[in-house]
Design a protein around this motif. Structure first.
Motif, PDB file in Angstrom:
ATOM      1  N   GLY A 134      12.852  30.591  42.776  1.00 23.71           N
ATOM      2  CA  GLY A 134      11.939  30.309  43.878  1.00 23.71           C
ATOM      3  C   GLY A 134      11.134  31.537  44.225  1.00 23.71           C
ATOM      4  O   GLY A 134      11.185  32.548  43.515  1.00 23.71           O
ATOM      5  N   THR A 135      10.367  31.481  45.322  1.00 25.08           N
ATOM      6  CA  THR A 135       9.493  32.611  45.648  1.00 25.08           C
ATOM      7  C   THR A 135      10.148  33.628  46.575  1.00 25.08           C
ATOM      8  O   THR A 135       9.644  34.736  46.704  1.00 25.08           O
ATOM      9  N   ALA A 136      11.227  33.271  47.247  1.00 22.64           N
ATOM     10  CA  ALA A 136      11.817  34.190  48.228  1.00 22.64           C
ATOM     11  C   ALA A 136      12.817  35.128  47.576  1.00 22.64           C
ATOM     12  O   ALA A 136      13.875  34.687  47.130  1.00 22.64           O
ATOM     13  N   PRO A 137      12.517  36.436  47.519  1.00 17.23           N
ATOM     14  CA  PRO A 137      13.523  37.367  47.020  1.00 17.23           C
ATOM     15  C   PRO A 137      14.681  37.456  48.016  1.00 17.23           C
ATOM     16  O   PRO A 137      14.506  37.190  49.204  1.00 17.23           O
ATOM     17  N   GLY A 138      15.870  37.835  47.542  1.00 19.02           N
ATOM     18  CA  GLY A 138      16.970  38.140  48.441  1.00 19.02           C
ATOM     19  C   GLY A 138      16.903  39.597  48.845  1.00 19.02           C
ATOM     20  O   GLY A 138      16.126  40.370  48.285  1.00 19.02           O
ATOM     21  N   VAL A 139      17.703  39.991  49.821  1.00 14.87           N
ATOM     22  CA  VAL A 139      17.652  41.365  50.336  1.00 14.87           C
ATOM     23  C   VAL A 139      19.064  41.853  50.629  1.00 14.87           C
ATOM     24  O   VAL A 139      19.857  41.135  51.241  1.00 14.87           O
ATOM     25  N   ILE A 140      19.351  43.078  50.177  1.00 10.58           N
ATOM     26  CA  ILE A 140      20.611  43.728  50.556  1.00 10.58           C
ATOM     27  C   ILE A 140      20.257  44.964  51.361  1.00 10.58           C
ATOM     28  O   ILE A 140      19.526  45.826  50.880  1.00 10.58           O
ATOM     29  N   THR A 141      20.721  45.047  52.601  1.00  8.47           N
ATOM     30  CA  THR A 141      20.443  46.223  53.418  1.00  8.47           C
ATOM     31  C   THR A 141      21.766  46.875  53.802  1.00  8.47           C
ATOM     32  O   THR A 141      22.609  46.252  54.445  1.00  8.47           O
ATOM     33  N   GLU A 142      21.953  48.134  53.374  1.00 11.52           N
ATOM     34  CA  GLU A 142      23.186  48.852  53.679  1.00 11.52           C
ATOM     35  C   GLU A 142      22.926  49.805  54.839  1.00 11.52           C
ATOM     36  O   GLU A 142      21.889  50.452  54.882  1.00 11.52           O
ATOM     37  N   ALA A 143      23.878  49.873  55.777  1.00 13.20           N
ATOM     38  CA  ALA A 143      23.726  50.800  56.905  1.00 13.20           C
ATOM     39  C   ALA A 143      25.068  51.063  57.556  1.00 13.20           C
ATOM     40  O   ALA A 143      25.796  50.122  57.867  1.00 13.20           O
ATOM     41  N   ASP A 144      25.419  52.324  57.758  1.00 16.30           N
ATOM     42  CA  ASP A 144      26.625  52.692  58.500  1.00 16.30           C
ATOM     43  C   ASP A 144      27.864  51.903  58.097  1.00 16.30           C
ATOM     44  O   ASP A 144      28.541  51.313  58.957  1.00 16.30           O
ATOM     45  N   ASN A 145      28.197  51.879  56.831  1.00 19.03           N
ATOM     46  CA  ASN A 145      29.398  51.167  56.376  1.00 19.03           C
ATOM     47  C   ASN A 145      29.349  49.667  56.594  1.00 19.03           C
ATOM     48  O   ASN A 145      30.380  48.995  56.530  1.00 19.03           O
ATOM     49  N   LYS A 146      28.187  49.163  56.946  1.00 17.36           N
ATOM     50  CA  LYS A 146      28.040  47.714  57.069  1.00 17.36           C
ATOM     51  C   LYS A 146      26.930  47.288  56.106  1.00 17.36           C
ATOM     52  O   LYS A 146      26.027  48.062  55.810  1.00 17.36           O
ATOM     53  N   ILE A 147      27.005  46.037  55.671  1.00 16.76           N
ATOM     54  CA  ILE A 147      25.985  45.529  54.757  1.00 16.76           C
ATOM     55  C   ILE A 147      25.546  44.157  55.227  1.00 16.76           C
ATOM     56  O   ILE A 147      26.384  43.318  55.576  1.00 16.76           O
ATOM     57  N   ILE A 148      24.234  43.947  55.263  1.00 14.77           N
ATOM     58  CA  ILE A 148      23.735  42.583  55.495  1.00 14.77           C
ATOM     59  C   ILE A 148      23.032  42.125  54.225  1.00 14.77           C
ATOM     60  O   ILE A 148      22.184  42.836  53.683  1.00 14.77           O
ATOM     61  N   ILE A 149      23.419  40.962  53.741  1.00 11.38           N
ATOM     62  CA  ILE A 149      22.798  40.378  52.549  1.00 11.38           C
ATOM     63  C   ILE A 149      22.085  39.090  52.953  1.00 11.38           C
ATOM     64  O   ILE A 149      22.706  38.184  53.500  1.00 11.38           O
ATOM     65  N   ASN A 150      20.769  39.040  52.729  1.00 16.16           N
ATOM     66  CA  ASN A 150      19.998  37.830  53.063  1.00 16.16           C
ATOM     67  C   ASN A 150      19.751  37.021  51.800  1.00 16.16           C
ATOM     68  O   ASN A 150      19.132  37.511  50.859  1.00 16.16           O
ATOM     69  N   LEU A 151      20.211  35.773  51.786  1.00 21.29           N
ATOM     70  CA  LEU A 151      19.995  34.889  50.643  1.00 21.29           C
ATOM     71  C   LEU A 151      19.092  33.724  51.064  1.00 21.29           C
ATOM     72  O   LEU A 151      19.077  33.348  52.233  1.00 21.29           O
ATOM     73  N   PRO A 152      18.358  33.140  50.105  1.00 23.88           N
ATOM     74  CA  PRO A 152      17.507  32.001  50.442  1.00 23.88           C
ATOM     75  C   PRO A 152      18.340  30.763  50.778  1.00 23.88           C
ATOM     76  O   PRO A 152      19.497  30.665  50.359  1.00 23.88           O
ATOM     77  N   GLY A 153      17.753  29.825  51.503  1.00 19.41           N
ATOM     78  CA  GLY A 153      18.491  28.645  51.952  1.00 19.41           C
ATOM     79  C   GLY A 153      18.683  27.537  50.917  1.00 19.41           C
ATOM     80  O   GLY A 153      19.755  26.934  50.872  1.00 19.41           O
ATOM     81  N   PRO A 154      17.662  27.233  50.063  1.00 17.23           N
ATOM     82  CA  PRO A 154      17.860  26.130  49.128  1.00 17.23           C
ATOM     83  C   PRO A 154      19.055  26.400  48.212  1.00 17.23           C
ATOM     84  O   PRO A 154      19.121  27.456  47.563  1.00 17.23           O
ATOM     85  N   PRO A 155      20.021  25.468  48.149  1.00 17.89           N
ATOM     86  CA  PRO A 155      21.268  25.730  47.438  1.00 17.89           C
ATOM     87  C   PRO A 155      21.082  26.198  45.990  1.00 17.89           C
ATOM     88  O   PRO A 155      21.776  27.110  45.554  1.00 17.89           O
ATOM     89  N   HIS A 156      20.112  25.624  45.242  1.00 17.22           N
ATOM     90  CA  HIS A 156      20.033  26.048  43.835  1.00 17.22           C
ATOM     91  C   HIS A 156      19.520  27.473  43.716  1.00 17.22           C
ATOM     92  O   HIS A 156      19.841  28.175  42.773  1.00 17.22           O
ATOM     93  N   GLU A 157      18.725  27.923  44.701  1.00 24.82           N
ATOM     94  CA  GLU A 157      18.289  29.326  44.690  1.00 24.82           C
ATOM     95  C   GLU A 157      19.434  30.243  45.113  1.00 24.82           C
ATOM     96  O   GLU A 157      19.679  31.279  44.496  1.00 24.82           O
ATOM     97  N   LEU A 158      20.128  29.850  46.175  1.00 24.24           N
ATOM     98  CA  LEU A 158      21.242  30.656  46.674  1.00 24.24           C
ATOM     99  C   LEU A 158      22.348  30.788  45.623  1.00 24.24           C
ATOM    100  O   LEU A 158      22.839  31.884  45.361  1.00 24.24           O
ATOM    101  N   ASN A 159      22.675  29.668  44.970  1.00 24.77           N
ATOM    102  CA  ASN A 159      23.743  29.711  43.965  1.00 24.77           C
ATOM    103  C   ASN A 159      23.366  30.623  42.799  1.00 24.77           C
ATOM    104  O   ASN A 159      24.167  31.428  42.337  1.00 24.77           O
ATOM    105  N   TRP A 160      22.132  30.484  42.338  1.00 30.62           N
ATOM    106  CA  TRP A 160      21.685  31.319  41.223  1.00 30.62           C
ATOM    107  C   TRP A 160      21.786  32.797  41.594  1.00 30.62           C
ATOM    108  O   TRP A 160      22.301  33.623  40.841  1.00 30.62           O
ATOM    109  N   MET A 161      21.285  33.112  42.795  1.00 26.10           N
ATOM    110  CA  MET A 161      21.239  34.516  43.202  1.00 26.10           C
ATOM    111  C   MET A 161      22.640  35.088  43.374  1.00 26.10           C
ATOM    112  O   MET A 161      22.916  36.223  42.988  1.00 26.10           O
ATOM    113  N   PHE A 162      23.535  34.289  43.948  1.00 21.99           N
ATOM    114  CA  PHE A 162      24.889  34.800  44.125  1.00 21.99           C
ATOM    115  C   PHE A 162      25.558  35.060  42.778  1.00 21.99           C
ATOM    116  O   PHE A 162      26.090  36.132  42.537  1.00 21.99           O
ATOM    117  N   GLU A 163      25.486  34.070  41.900  1.00 21.32           N
ATOM    118  CA  GLU A 163      26.199  34.201  40.622  1.00 21.32           C
ATOM    119  C   GLU A 163      25.600  35.253  39.701  1.00 21.32           C
ATOM    120  O   GLU A 163      26.314  35.902  38.952  1.00 21.32           O
TER     121      GLU A 163
END
Lengths: 415, 415
Positions: A134-163
């Motif tokens: 899809g068109t939405a890139p995912g994002v990993i932002t690391e800060a102070d021993n914490k991490i936020i990972i933003n994944l797209p909502g459509p399941p086939h995009e999210l599944n692909w990106m995770f795996e």
């Protein structure tokens, strides 16, 4: 050290209960498999203030926060903005993402609307994760021993990106967290409680792996889940229990994990170098469509005739007018004539005939909704099977297609 | 005043992703219908400390907290205990519940295990809610302008209790909260951001109803959600905005709410008294199967030919060997010949031809995976359409089937 994860799924449609949340259980399963602990799941709508509070709460109780949704091009897509706010990072325009999104549109001979540029805005210092679905890139932002990972909502995009991206990132970043491995044994043709009875010794003794029975669209799945220090050890534990139950389940077992009945049928056809054709009435092409879900199926599937009308059953499949008049379109004789007719007309080794009443209309006094006949013809001559399915039209279609695939497999194994 | 609700679903199997959470969307839908705002949903496991924190957070941001699960008889069932702790109420043995549970077992000629007495322990001052579907009573505990409602986890128990007890309690306790009504306008043939562009005036002005765009398997849905004192007023508000955006979206709109493209096609065929037949190659019968998902489709769908092999394209559809040799099986000419051939052979008003490369194999230098031709033939002569889809085999099949249904509809509307 075991990392704690919170999953935040975003979107008003989830909050309103209009769609079922499949992203949270998917992520939870995958994360558990690689040894991360999901302790909280939260759902919040597309509202800046509330999403900010939910993210702050999540950061206070988890090491890693994974969000799904809100990465689209519209004004309602605010997840990255809120992530940047919570981690106190400014957003900037990520040039490689701009070109990637422009390419995505160019490939499709479309011009990129300006608002798609929002999808290239990234929190400063973030790792941008590409999205081949899809068109939405995912994002990993690391800060102070914490991490936020933003994944797209459509399941086939999210599944692909995770795996394909996130799993490797997490394992590299945090080292081995131990493994939890599951193996699913897929059976057809036996009920849940009868199957449970057959493997009750293993169920009573279960420890590691654990054993769960799951009913899935007419199939019963046996899920074995083992925890161990590494994959080999987990697989060894699963293998031990699997071989103990194998004698009892072998007649019903057609595949493991993601293997479907259509995969199983395709493999046998290919290995025996046989071809197949179908004549479908009540399933309307569904059984053929399932067979063609398998890559390479054009090697053995020559074609099919969907014969909704009697005229087509007669003209294209040589079902005699006499059978249609005396036995009716929904009968063992018609199913058998369809199987033999399509086999002969299309010149294949195997022919299949499916006829039935999917409902809600079409029933008569002696032929209720759900009455189905399935016939398979081949070098050992035709065989037919009768079913009385229950359920709505689509369920009856699905159950019939699955039963047909099962009987094709059975016939092929007898050759 | 609008009450804010948080839904907390509990249970380790939810956290592990082993079961899909249907209680949260069920409760969200029901609560929205009667005008309560669900702003947060949280899932937590059967762990005292974490459940306590989640409940405290929920009480800080919602007026009403509704939990599901953890009311059973085992040591892992802790929801009432944690509720009592958070609201600082001691637990006591509720005698009417003891007798009710004893009766439940007596009726089934079973003796009550002692641990079932846990199900009769209630926070002091709580309202006990009877459960006609199981042994666990529900609990309503009011304290300091906040309310915690504990519901059982099994969906059929939870649903019964909400519809027969909780809904009336909430409406009586808080008076009418008005209604929230949604209407979904389903479009095809336009991208999400282009559609947003077309209705940006309405999106920028949105207030009540709110407007959301949702991408769903190649369709873009516009969801209008209105809040009002009653259903008529909500529908009037939706109608106003709908008619403002109608000129811009009409070319793409094919249905509302649950109406599918196959429903839309079926309705036109039926009202115009036309019949249809399909010749499918790369979709393997999927488009026909979709059409036959509609009850009563045998009135207009005569049948289809799934022509995977060139021989069948030639023999059953009269696609000439010359076209197959010079243009190839995946070409505009072949799609058109398939549409005309199936129309003529099956004697229908409309004929459809679909050919393409679903992948992963089969691509050539000038014909990539995803290249698809769809042709429709009828009294106005044949038309064809070319697509370059992306995705996996099943996605390409799905997108192709949907596009075919769209072009059938378009052709029918032009008659």
């Amino acid at each position: 050290m075991k990392m704690i994860v919170e999953i935040i799924t975003t979107g008003t449609e989830l909050l309103l209960g209009q769609i079922i949340n499949t992203n949270a259980p998917y992520l939870a399963q995958k994360l558990n498999e690689i040894g991360f602990s999901v302790l909280y799941q939260t759902t919040v709508g597309d509202n800046r203030e509330r999403m900010r509070n939910v993210m702050k709460t999540a950061l206070s109780r988890a090491d890693i926060v994974i969000t799904s949704g809100g990465l689209g091009p519209t004004q309602g897509d605010i997840t990255k903005e809120v992530t940047a706010l919570v981690l106190d990072r400014p957003l900037f325009l990520h040039e490689p993402s701009v070109s990637r999104i422009q390419n995505y549109f160019a490939k499709r001979h479309m011009t990129m609307p300006d608002n798609n540029l929002r999808q290239a805005m990234m929190p400063k210092g973030a790792i941008v994760v590409d999205n081949e679905r899809g068109t939405a890139p995912g994002v990993i932002t690391e800060a102070d021993n914490k991490i936020i990972i933003n994944l797209p909502g459509p399941p086939h995009e999210l599944n692909w990106m995770f795996e394909n991206r996130i799993q490797a990132y997490l394992q590299e970043r945090f080292g081995s967290q131990g493994v939890i491995i599951s193996k699913v044994l897929r059976t057809y043709g036996i009920g849940e409680s009868s199957l449970e009875e057959k493997i009750k010794d293993q169920i009573l003794e279960q420890n590691n792996p654990t054993i769960a029975l799951l009913a899935r669209e007419g199939e019963i799945h046996i899920r074995l889940t083992a925890k161990a220090g590494n994959t080999e050890e987990a697989n060894r534990l699963i293998g031990e229990v699997e071989s103990k139950m194998m004698p009892a389940i072998a007649p019903y077992l057609f595949g493991v994990n993601d293997e479907t009945l259509e995969n199983a049928v395709g493999q046998i056809l290919q290995s025996k170098k046989l071809t197949i054709a179908l004549a479908e009435s009540c399933t309307g092409g569904l059984a053929t469509s399932r067979l063609t879900d398998v890559p390479g199926s054009s090697a053995y599937l020559m074609g099919s005739i969907v014969s909704y009308s009697n005229e087509i059953k007669n003209k294209f499949l040589d079902v005699s007018e006499q059978i249609l008049a005396s036995q009716g379109a929904v009968s063992a004789e018609t199913a058998t004539a369809m199987a033999c007719g399509v086999r002969k007309r299309l010149g294949t080794h195997i022919g299949v005939g499916i006829t039935g009443i999917a409902g809600p209309g079409g029933a008569t006094a002696d032929k209720p909704v759900g009455l189905v006949f399935i016939a398979v013809d081949g070098s050992r001559g035709p065989r037919y099977f009768q079913y009385n399915f229950t359920g709505q039209r689509k369920e009856i279609k699905n159950r019939t297609a699955k039963a047909a695939l099962f009987h094709i497999r059975e016939y092929l194994l007898s050759l």
